[in-house]
Design a protein around this motif. Structure first.
Motif, PDB file in Angstrom:
ATOM      1  N   LYS A  27      50.545   8.087  62.369  1.00 37.32           N
ATOM      2  CA  LYS A  27      51.924   8.598  62.472  1.00 37.32           C
ATOM      3  C   LYS A  27      52.627   8.035  63.707  1.00 37.32           C
ATOM      4  O   LYS A  27      53.500   8.688  64.303  1.00 37.32           O
ATOM      5  CB  LYS A  27      51.938  10.121  62.497  1.00 37.32           C
ATOM      6  CG  LYS A  27      51.280  10.727  61.253  1.00 37.32           C
ATOM      7  CD  LYS A  27      51.214  12.238  61.318  1.00 37.32           C
ATOM      8  CE  LYS A  27      50.536  12.776  60.077  1.00 37.32           C
ATOM      9  NZ  LYS A  27      50.343  14.247  60.158  1.00 37.32           N
ATOM     10  N   SER A  28      52.180   6.855  64.075  1.00 35.47           N
ATOM     11  CA  SER A  28      52.720   6.152  65.258  1.00 35.47           C
ATOM     12  C   SER A  28      52.531   6.964  66.534  1.00 35.47           C
ATOM     13  O   SER A  28      53.201   6.722  67.542  1.00 35.47           O
ATOM     14  CB  SER A  28      54.214   5.822  65.060  1.00 35.47           C
ATOM     15  OG  SER A  28      54.413   5.131  63.855  1.00 35.47           O
ATOM     16  N   SER A  29      51.613   7.899  66.471  1.00 33.15           N
ATOM     17  CA  SER A  29      51.403   8.812  67.595  1.00 33.15           C
ATOM     18  C   SER A  29      50.061   8.570  68.245  1.00 33.15           C
ATOM     19  O   SER A  29      49.023   8.653  67.590  1.00 33.15           O
ATOM     20  CB  SER A  29      51.477  10.255  67.118  1.00 33.15           C
ATOM     21  OG  SER A  29      50.970  11.131  68.097  1.00 33.15           O
ATOM     22  N   GLY A  33      56.497   3.369  63.677  1.00 33.12           N
ATOM     23  CA  GLY A  33      55.738   2.174  63.238  1.00 33.12           C
ATOM     24  C   GLY A  33      55.450   2.182  61.754  1.00 33.12           C
ATOM     25  O   GLY A  33      54.581   1.449  61.264  1.00 33.12           O
ATOM     26  N   LEU A  59      59.790  -2.565  68.730  1.00 33.72           N
ATOM     27  CA  LEU A  59      59.309  -2.537  67.350  1.00 33.72           C
ATOM     28  C   LEU A  59      60.452  -2.904  66.412  1.00 33.72           C
ATOM     29  O   LEU A  59      61.601  -3.056  66.838  1.00 33.72           O
ATOM     30  CB  LEU A  59      58.748  -1.160  67.021  1.00 33.72           C
ATOM     31  CG  LEU A  59      57.597  -0.691  67.935  1.00 33.72           C
ATOM     32  CD1 LEU A  59      57.110   0.680  67.499  1.00 33.72           C
ATOM     33  CD2 LEU A  59      56.453  -1.710  67.923  1.00 33.72           C
ATOM     34  N   PRO A  76      49.817   3.002  61.836  1.00 31.99           N
ATOM     35  CA  PRO A  76      51.057   3.810  61.798  1.00 31.99           C
ATOM     36  C   PRO A  76      51.716   3.685  60.435  1.00 31.99           C
ATOM     37  O   PRO A  76      52.547   2.808  60.214  1.00 31.99           O
ATOM     38  CB  PRO A  76      51.909   3.176  62.911  1.00 31.99           C
ATOM     39  CG  PRO A  76      51.464   1.762  62.960  1.00 31.99           C
ATOM     40  CD  PRO A  76      50.020   1.740  62.589  1.00 31.99           C
ATOM     41  N   ASP A  89      61.705   6.247  71.469  1.00 36.11           N
ATOM     42  CA  ASP A  89      62.210   6.915  70.285  1.00 36.11           C
ATOM     43  C   ASP A  89      63.731   6.968  70.279  1.00 36.11           C
ATOM     44  O   ASP A  89      64.345   7.838  69.664  1.00 36.11           O
ATOM     45  CB  ASP A  89      61.646   8.327  70.191  1.00 36.11           C
ATOM     46  CG  ASP A  89      61.934   9.126  71.455  1.00 36.11           C
ATOM     47  OD1 ASP A  89      62.423   8.504  72.436  1.00 36.11           O
ATOM     48  OD2 ASP A  89      61.697  10.335  71.444  1.00 36.11           O
ATOM     49  N   ASP A 111      46.366   7.540  58.938  1.00 37.31           N
ATOM     50  CA  ASP A 111      47.745   7.421  59.433  1.00 37.31           C
ATOM     51  C   ASP A 111      47.842   8.024  60.830  1.00 37.31           C
ATOM     52  O   ASP A 111      47.654   9.229  61.019  1.00 37.31           O
ATOM     53  CB  ASP A 111      48.697   8.145  58.469  1.00 37.31           C
ATOM     54  CG  ASP A 111      50.157   8.033  58.908  1.00 37.31           C
ATOM     55  OD1 ASP A 111      50.435   7.235  59.844  1.00 37.31           O
ATOM     56  OD2 ASP A 111      50.989   8.723  58.297  1.00 37.31           O
ATOM     57  N   LEU A 149      49.969  -0.969  67.080  1.00 37.77           N
ATOM     58  CA  LEU A 149      50.916  -0.484  68.089  1.00 37.77           C
ATOM     59  C   LEU A 149      50.212  -0.402  69.456  1.00 37.77           C
ATOM     60  O   LEU A 149      49.110   0.133  69.565  1.00 37.77           O
ATOM     61  CB  LEU A 149      51.501   0.882  67.741  1.00 37.77           C
ATOM     62  CG  LEU A 149      52.361   0.951  66.465  1.00 37.77           C
ATOM     63  CD1 LEU A 149      52.922   2.351  66.288  1.00 37.77           C
ATOM     64  CD2 LEU A 149      53.474  -0.066  66.498  1.00 37.77           C
TER      65      LEU A 149
END
Lengths: 814, 381
Positions: B94-96, B58, B239, B53, B217, B92, B120
Motif C-alpha cells: 500500500k506504498s506504506s 505507488g 514517483l 505497492p 503525499d 501489497d 519504492l
C-alpha cells in the motif's frame, strides 16, 4: 484356442502392433525431429556467429570508414602539423602524459578536457555512440579515441588511461600493418568489455597520419544477434573464447568466467556441430559454431553455443507421443471391447451355427438358422438354410434312394431267398408244382410232379397239360381254365386224374392260380398238384367200408328192432304166464291152507309156496321188467337210427325250461337247484334234443352227492358257428378210468347204486351222431361232472336267463 | 454342451480381460507417472516474497507485479529453476513502509521466502535493515535512493539509481545548455538524493540550481511551481504521480522552459499525457523502439495484460529472469543467493545490460536521454 480368443488375440496383436508402429513412428519422427532441430540450431548458431562476425566486421569498417573521412584526416593532419611545428614533440607529449596520468579521476587535466570536448570527440560520440544507441538500441563502442602520427591522443569519446599511445603494441601494429585486433578483454578506461581494434589512418598518398582505436563491446552485438534464437523461449546463447571463457551468456554471467571445467567444452570440436546433452539434469539440444571472421576481421576462434530445452522443442512431439499413448490405450481398450463384443457376436453366431449344424447333423432338416442381419453370418445362415433345404431334399432323395436300394436289395434278397426257397420248395416240395403257360404248356415242373405223372421233365415240358389229363376231368379243368383267364375266378382246385407215362391213372388235387404281368396280361399259371392217389384209394375203401358199415348197421338196427320187437311178444307171454303163475300160486296157497293136507306135507310144501316160488316169481318179474326195459331201450335206440331228425332252429332256453318243468317233481324231491343260463339256439331235432338233455339232467340227478346240496347248471355259448352247451353238476363225479366208457351202450357207472340199463348216454351219443353233434365229459371224482354238447349253431340267439329253483317241501307244483 | 461352451467362453473372456485391464492400467499409470514426473511438479518451489505497492501513491507499480508474474510463468513453463518452480508471494505494501514492515515480519514468520523484492525507496529503506537482520537478500526495484544500496551486503538495488538519474539528467542539461535549473523533487530519500547529486553535478558545469521539495503525499504543487516558473529548466524527480502532477500544473501555470524529468516519467502514465509532450526524460533502453531484444517482451506483455508496458514492468520482468538465471545450477539458499550476487555478473535484459560488479550492491540499469514526442519516447543524440 477358441474363436473368441483368436479374435481377441488378433485384435490385441493388431492393436498392439499398431500402437508399436505408432510408437515407432513417434520414435522415428522424434529422432528426425531431434536431428532437424539440431540442424536448425546448428544453422542458427552458424548464422548467429556469422552475424556477430559480420557485425563486428561492420563496426570495424564503420569506424575505419568514419575515421577516414577527409575532415577527420584533415583534423589529424593539422594535429600532426602542429606537432611537427613543435620544437620537441616528444617533450610536449611527455609533459601532457604526466599531466594526464596525474589528473584525478573526477577532474580531468586541461588537455584532457580540451580534447574530449573538441570537434572530433563530439562527433565521434554523436556518430559512433549516440547514433547507434538511437538506431540500434545500444552502442558497440564504449570508447573511441584517435591518435596522431606521434601517438598522442587527439580526440576521445571517453577517458583514456594514457595520453601517449605510441608505445602500445597495438599502436605499433596498426601503424605497421594497418590494423591491430586484440581479443576481448576488460577495458578499464571505458569500464567495459570488448575487443580493441586499432586502425591505421593515412593520407591520400598513403602517408601515415595516425591511429583510431575503438573498443567494440561484443555483448550487445551478441544479444542482438541472439534474437534469432528467440523462437525458443528456452534458447540460451553462450559466446566463449577459444579457451572456454565466457564472453556472453543469456543468463547472468561473470565476464570471462571459466567454462572449460564443464563437460560441454570437450564436445565443442571442429568448426561446428550439434549434440544432445544434459545440464542441471535437463536434456538440451546444443549446437555450436566457431567464429571464422569476416574479411578484415579474422575472428578469434570464439565459439557460439546455442542450446534449447529438449522439452520445449520436443513439446509438440511429446504431446504427439502422449496423444499416441492415450489414443493407443483407448484404441486398445476400445478395440478389445469391440473385439469382445464382436467375438461374442461371432461366437453367438457360431454357436447358433454350431448348434444348428449339430441339430441338422442329427437329422433335423426342418431346423432353420435364425440369424438376423445381412452380414456374413446372416448370409451364411441363409446359405446354410438353403443348403439344409437342399440337403433335406438330397437326403430325402438319398434316403428314398437308400430306402429304395435297401428295399430293392431286400426285395432282391427276398427274391433270391424266395427264389431259393421257391426253388428249394419247388424242387423239394412234397407236391408237384408246375408253371403252366396260358396255353397249357408245361413251362417249369418240379421233380415231384415228374414223379407224380411219371414223365421225365424234358418230355413233360414238350406237352401241354391237356395231353395228360384224363378225358373225364378235362372239361371241368378247361372250364376253370377259361374262367380264370377271363378273370372270373382267381383260383380253383380240382381233383383230377393224370394219365401217367405208363398209361396208369393218378389222382391229384390240382390247385391253380393265375399270375398276370404288370399289364394284367396272363403270364402263367401256377399249378400245385398234390398226389392224392393213395388218399383216393383210401377214400374209396372208406366209402366202401362206410357203405358196408351202414348196411350192417342197418341190418343191426333191423335185427335190434326185430329182436326187440319180436322178443317183446314172448316176453309179454312170459310176463303174462308168470303173472298167471303168481295168481296160481296164490290160489294154491289158499288151497294149501286146507287142513286136509297133511301137516307134514304142508310143512314141507308151505316154504316153497310162501317163500321160494314167490321169490322166484319176483326174480322172473324183475327179469321181465328189466328185459322189457332193455327191449324198450333198444327199440328206442333202433328207432333213433331209423327215424330222420327234423332239423330246425331250436330255442334251447325253452327246451330246457320244458325239461326242467317236466322233471320238476324229481328235482324237488332231490332238493337240487337247477340253473339254466342263457342258451344259444342251435340247429337240431327238438324231440331228440329234448331226450338228449333229459337224459343228461336225469343222469345229473341220479348221481348227486348226498353229502352236499345238489346244484345243476346249464349254460351255453356260441363257438365257431356251433352252439356248445354244458350241463354241469356237483355230483359224485366220474372216475377217470370210467370217463372213456360212459358213452358205451349198457355201460353203467355204479350198477348197484343206481337204476337203469346203461342206454341213456348211448342214446345221447346216438342222437348227436344224427344231429352232427359231439359230446364230451370233464369230470373229477367227488367234485362233479360237466357234459359238453356241441351242436350246429343257428343265427341269432336268446340270452334270457331261466332259473328253475326246486320247490320247497310241501309246496305244490303250480 | 451349450452351457459348457458358454462357461468356457466366459472364462476365456474374463481371462482376456484379466490380461487387458492390467496392461491398460499399467499404461495409464505410466502416462500419469510421466505427467507426475513433469519438471517442477513435485519439488519445493522457490518462493520470492514480493512486497509491492499495489495501491497508494505507488499503485501504478502493479505493472511491476504483472511483469514479475509473467516472468515467473515463463520460467516455470520451461521447467522452473532446476525443476523447482518460482512462487511469488505478492503482498501489497500500500506504498506504506509501515505496512511493508508488517508484511515482511509476517512472511518471515510464516513462509520465509528465499529472498525479498520490494519497490519504492521509502519502503526499501525500511525493509533493508530487517533483511540484513534476517540475513535474507532484499532486492529493491524502482528504488533509486542511494542510501538503499548502503544498507549492507544483503541489500541490492536492481534499478537505476540516483547517480544514474543525475548523470543522464546532466547530459540532457548539457545538451540543452541549461544554466539555470530548478530541481522540483519529492521530499523522500529518492527525490532528495537525486536533487542533491544533480545539484552538485550541475554546479560543476557552472550552472545555478534551485532545490524545491514537495511533500511525498502532496496533491497540489502550486506554491512550488510559483517558485520555479521563472527558471530556464525544471527537473522533476519523484514517483509517477508526482511527476504527472508537476507537469500538469507547470503546463497550467504556463511554464515555457525546458521540462526534464527523472526516469519515472518514462512510464506511459506520464508519456501518454498530452501535457508531457516535449518533456525530456532519462529513460531506460527498453523504451527504444529499435531495441529489438525487448520487442518480444513488449508484445507479450501487451497481449497478456492489455496495456502498454512500462520500464517498471521491464524491471520486474528482468529481476525475476535474472534471479532465475542466477540460481540455475546453484544451491538455493538465502546465503548462497547473497554469495552469488556478491560475485557480480553481467546480464542482458529487456532493460539493457545490467551489471553487478563484484562486491557492489548496485545492479545498474543504464538510462539514456530521451524526449517525449506525441506520447512516444525518442532517444536523443
Amino acid at each position: 484356442m477358441r474363436t473368441s480368443q483368436k479374435i481377441m488375440a488378433g485384435f490385441l496383436v493388431t492393436l498392439t502392433l499398431t500402437a508399436a508402429l505408432a510408437f515407432y513412428a513417434d520414435f522415428a519422427s522424434r529422432r528426425s525431429l531431434e536431428e532437424a532441430i539440431s540442424h536448425e540450431l546448428l544453422i542458427l548458431a552458424q548464422e548467429t556467429m556469422k552475424r556477430i562476425d559480420l557485425t563486428i566486421h561492420d563496426r570495424i569498417m564503420y569506424v575505419w570508414n568514419y575515421a577516414e573521412q577527409a575532415w577527420i584526416l584533415t583534423f589529424i593532419a593539422k594535429s600532426n602539423q602542429s606537432f611537427a611545428a613543435l620544437d620537441s614533440p616528444e617533450d610536449f607529449m611527455n609533459r601532457n602524459e604526466r599531466e594526464w596520468i596525474s589528473a584525478p579521476p573526477d577532474s580531468p587535466s586541461p588537455v584532457m578536457g580540451e580534447l574530449e570536448d573538441n570537434e572530433l570527440s563530439r562527433r565521434l560520440r554523436q556518430h559512433l555512440i549516440n547514433f547507434f544507441v538511437a538506431n540500434y538500441g545500444y552502442s558497440s563502442f564504449p570508447n573511441l579515441f584517435v591518435t596522431n602520427r606521434y601517438g598522442a591522443v587527439i580526440a576521445s569519446t571517453g577517458r583514456t588511461r594514457r595520453y601517449r599511445q605510441d608505445k602500445e603494441p597495438w599502436w605499433q601494429t596498426a601503424r605497421q600493418q594497418g590494423m591491430s585486433l586484440e581479443d576481448i578483454a576488460y577495458d578499464a578506461p571505458s569500464d567495459s568489455y570488448g575487443i580493441a581494434v586499432a586502425l591505421r589512418l593515412g593520407d591520400s598518398d598513403g602517408n601515415f597520419l595516425g591511429v583510431v582505436r575503438a573498443i567494440i563491446n561484443v555483448g550487445p552485438i551478441v544479444k542482438t544477434a541472439e534474437i534469432a534464437t528467440g523462437r525458443y523461449q528456452s534458447a540460451r546463447t553462450r559466446l566463449l573464447t577459444r579457451d572456454g571463457k565466457i564472453i556472453y551468456r543469456t543468463r547472468p554471467y561473470r565476464f570471462l568466467q571459466d567454462f572449460s571445467y564443464t563437460d560441454l567444452l570437450s564436445r565443442l570440436q571442429g568448426e561446428k556441430g550439434f549434440f544432445i546433452g544434459n545440464e542441471q539434469n535437463v536434456q538440451r539440444f546444443y549446437s555450436y559454431a566457431r567464429s571464422t571472421g569476416k574479411e578484415h576481421y579474422p575472428g578469434f576462434g570464439w565459439i557460439l553455443l546455442v542450446s534449447t530445452d529438449a522439452d520445449e522443442v520436443l513439446a509438440s512431439a511429446e504431446v504427439l507421443r502422449t496423444r499416441i499413448a492415450v489414443v493407443s490405450i483407448l484404441l486398445i481398450m476400445a478395440g478389445m471391447v469391440f473385439a469382445l463384443v464382436l467375438s461374442r457376436t461371432i461366437n453367438r453366431s457360431l454357436a447358433a451355427l454350431t448348434a444348428g449344424a449339430e441339430r441338422i447333423g442329427k437329422g433335423e432338416f426342418d431346423f432353420r438358422m435364425e440369424l438376423a442381419g445381412n452380414d456374413e453370418f446372416g448370409q451364411l445362415a441363409s446359405a446354410f438354410n438353403s443348403m439344409v433345404s437342399n440337403l433335406k431334399e438330397v437326403t430325402a432323395s438319398r434316403d428314398d434312394l437308400n430306402a429304395e436300394i435297401a428295399e430293392r436289395n431286400k426285395a432282391e434278397k427276398a427274391l433270391r431267398e424266395s427264389e431259393n426257397r421257391f426253388r428249394a420248395t419247388f424242387e423239394q416240395a412234397a407236391v408237384g408244382i408246375a408253371l403252366v403257360s396260358p396255353q397249357g404248356g408245361w413251362l417249369s415242373v418240379n421233380r415231384k410232379l415228374c414223379a407224380i405223372v411219371g414223365y421225365p421233365e424234358e418230355k413233360l415240358r414238350q406237352l401241354i397239360f391237356q395231353d395228360i389229363t384224363h378225358p373225364d376231368d378235362l372239361d371241368a379243368d378247361l372250364e376253370f381254365h377259361r374262367q380264370m383267364l377271363a378273370g372270373e375266378i382267381f383260383t380253383y382246385s380240382l381233383e383230377k386224374r393224370y394219365i401217367r407215362l405208363d398209361g396208369s391213372l393218378v389222382w391229384t388235387n390240382l390247385t391253380v392260380f393265375l399270375v398276370r404281368d404288370e399289364d394284367g396280361v396272363p403270364a402263367y399259371f401256377v399249378s400245385v398238384i398234390e398226389d392224392i392217389d393213395q388218399r383216393k384209394k383210401i377214400e374209396q375203401e372208406r366209402d366202401r367200408l362206410s357203405m358196408e358199415l351202414a348196411r350192417k348197421n342197418h341190418e343191426l338196427e333191423q335185427i335190434i328192432y326185430v329182436t326187440s320187437h319180436d322178443l317183446r311178444s314172448p316176453l309179454v307171454n312170459v310176463q303174462g304166464f308168470s303173472r298167471e303163475l303168481a295168481a296160481d300160486i296164490k290160489s294154491l296157497l289158499s288151497l294149501w291152507q286146507n287142513p286136509e293136507i297133511p301137516a307134514a306135507i304142508r310143512q314141507q310144501a308151505e316154504p316153497l309156496l310162501n317163500e321160494d316160488i314167490p321169490e322166484s316169481l319176483q326174480f322172473i318179474e324183475k327179469g321181465i321188467s328189466k328185459m322189457d326195459a332193455l327191449l324198450s331201450g333198444l327199440l328206442r335206440l333202433s328207432r333213433l337210427g331209423r327215424a330222420s331228425p327234423t332239423l330246425e332252429e331250436c330255442d334251447m332256453n325253452r327246451l330246457l325250461t320244458d325239461i326242467v318243468t317236466t322233471m320238476g317233481f324229481q328235482i324237488n324231491e332231490a332238493g337240487v337247484e337247477v340253473i339254466v343260463d342263457g342258451l344259444p339256439t342251435c340247429l337240431g331235432d327238438r324231440d331228440q334234443l329234448n331226450q338228449l338233455f333229459s337224459n343228461l339232467l336225469g343222469n345229473a340227478l341220479k348221481y348227486l352227492d348226498p353229502g352236499r346240496p345238489g346244484r345243476i347248471n346249464v349254460n351255453g355259448v356260441k363257438d365257431k358257428g356251433r352252439s356248445v352247451y354244458c350241463v354241469s353238476d356237483n355230483g359224485v363225479g366220474i372216475a377217470r378210468e370210467h370217463q372213456g366208457k360212459i358213452f358205451e351202450i349198457f355201460h353203467r357207472l355204479n350198477p348197484a347204486a343206481s337204476e337203469g340199463e346203461g342206454l341213456g348216454l348211448a342214446i345221447v351219443n346216438r342222437i348227436l351222431d344224427r344231429l352232427d353233434g359231439k359230446i364230451w365229459v370233464e369230470s373229477e371224482e367227488g367234485k362233479g361232472s360237466s357234459f359238453y354238447v356241441s351242436l350246429p349253431g343257428w343265427k341269432g340267439g336268446n340270452r334270457a336267463r331261466i332259473a328253475v329253483t326246486p320247490l320247497a317241501k310241501g309246496e305244490k307244483e303250480k | 454342451m451349450p452351457d459348457k461352451n458358454i462357461c468356457r467362453k466366459r472364462l476365456s473372456c474374463s481371462t482376456l480381460l484379466k490380461i487387458v485391464i492390467p496392461i491398460a492400467l499399467i499404461l495409464v499409470a505410466a502416462i500419469l507417472f510421466k505427467f507426475k514426473d513433469l519438471p517442477g511438479s513435485g519439488k519445493e518451489p522457490i518462493r520470492i516474497g514480493a512486497i509491492l505497492p499495489l495501491s497508494g501513491v505507488g499503485g501504478y507499480l502493479v505493472d511491476l507485479r504483472d511483469a514479475m508474474v509473467m516472468a515467473a510463468e515463463e520460467v516455470n513453463a520451461l521447467g522452473g529453476v532446476d525443476d523447482r518452480k518460482i512462487e511469488l508471494i505478492i503482498e501489497d505494501s500500500k506504498s506504506s513502509p509501515v505496512e511493508a514492515e508488517k508484511i515482511f515480519l509476517r512472511l518471515e514468520q510464516e513462509q520465509q521466502p528465499l529472498l525479498y523484492v520490494s519497490a519504492l525507496s521509502s519502503v526499501g529503506m525500511v525493509l533493508a535493515p530487517l533483511a540484513a537482520r534476517r540475513q535474507v537478500v532484499l532486492m529493491g526495484l524502482v528504488t533509486s535512493t542511494p542510501q538503499f544500496a548502503e544498507q549492507g551486503r544483503w541489500v541490492f538495488r536492481n534499478y537505476t539509481n540516483s547517480q544514474e538519474e543525475a548523470r543522464v539528467a546532466q547530459r540532457m542539461l548539457n545538451t540543452l545548455k541549461v544554466r539555470q535549473l530548478a530541481i522540483l523533487h519529492a521530499d523522500d530519500p529518492y527525490g532528495n538524493s537525486v536533487a542533491k547529486l544533480l545539484g552538485q553535478s550541475f554546479a560543476t558545469t557552472g550552472g545555478s540550481a534551485t532545490d524545491v521539495a514537495f511533500a511525498y503525499d502532496a496533491a497540489d504543487l502550486t506554491s512550488q511551481i510559483e517558485t520555479v516558473r521563472t527558471m530556464q529548466a525544471v527537473y522533476v524527480v519523484g514517483l509517477v504521480g508526482h511527476i504527472r502532477l508537476a507537469i500538469r500544473q507547470l503546463r497550467q501555470a504556463g511554464y515555457a522552459g525546458h521540462l526534464i524529468a527523472a526516469s519515472e516519467a518514462a512510464n506511459p502514465q506520464v508519456t501518454e499525457m498530452a501535457e508531457a509532450d516535449g518533456v525530456y526524460v532519462g529513460t531506460p533502453l527498453v523504451y527504444n523502439e529499435d531495441f529489438l531484444y525487448a520487442r518480444q517482451f513488449k508484445d507479450n506483455y501487451k497481449a497478456r495484460f492489455g496495456k502498454p508496458f512500462s520500464h517498471q514492468a521491464a524491471n520486474g520482468y528482468d529481476c525475476v529472469k535474472m534471479i532465475a538465471g542466477l540460481l540455475e545450477g546453484n544451491e538455493v539458499s538465502r546465503r548462497n543467493v547473497q554469495f552469488l550476487l556478491s560475485q557480480g555478473f553481467l546480464y542482458s535484459g529487456v532493460q539493457g545490460d545490467y551489471e553487478l560488479k563484484a562486491g557492489s550492491q548496485e545492479i545498474m540499469m543504464p538510462l539514456y536521454p530521451a524526449r517525449i514526442d506525441q506520447g512516444q519516447l525518442r532517444l536523443i543524440q
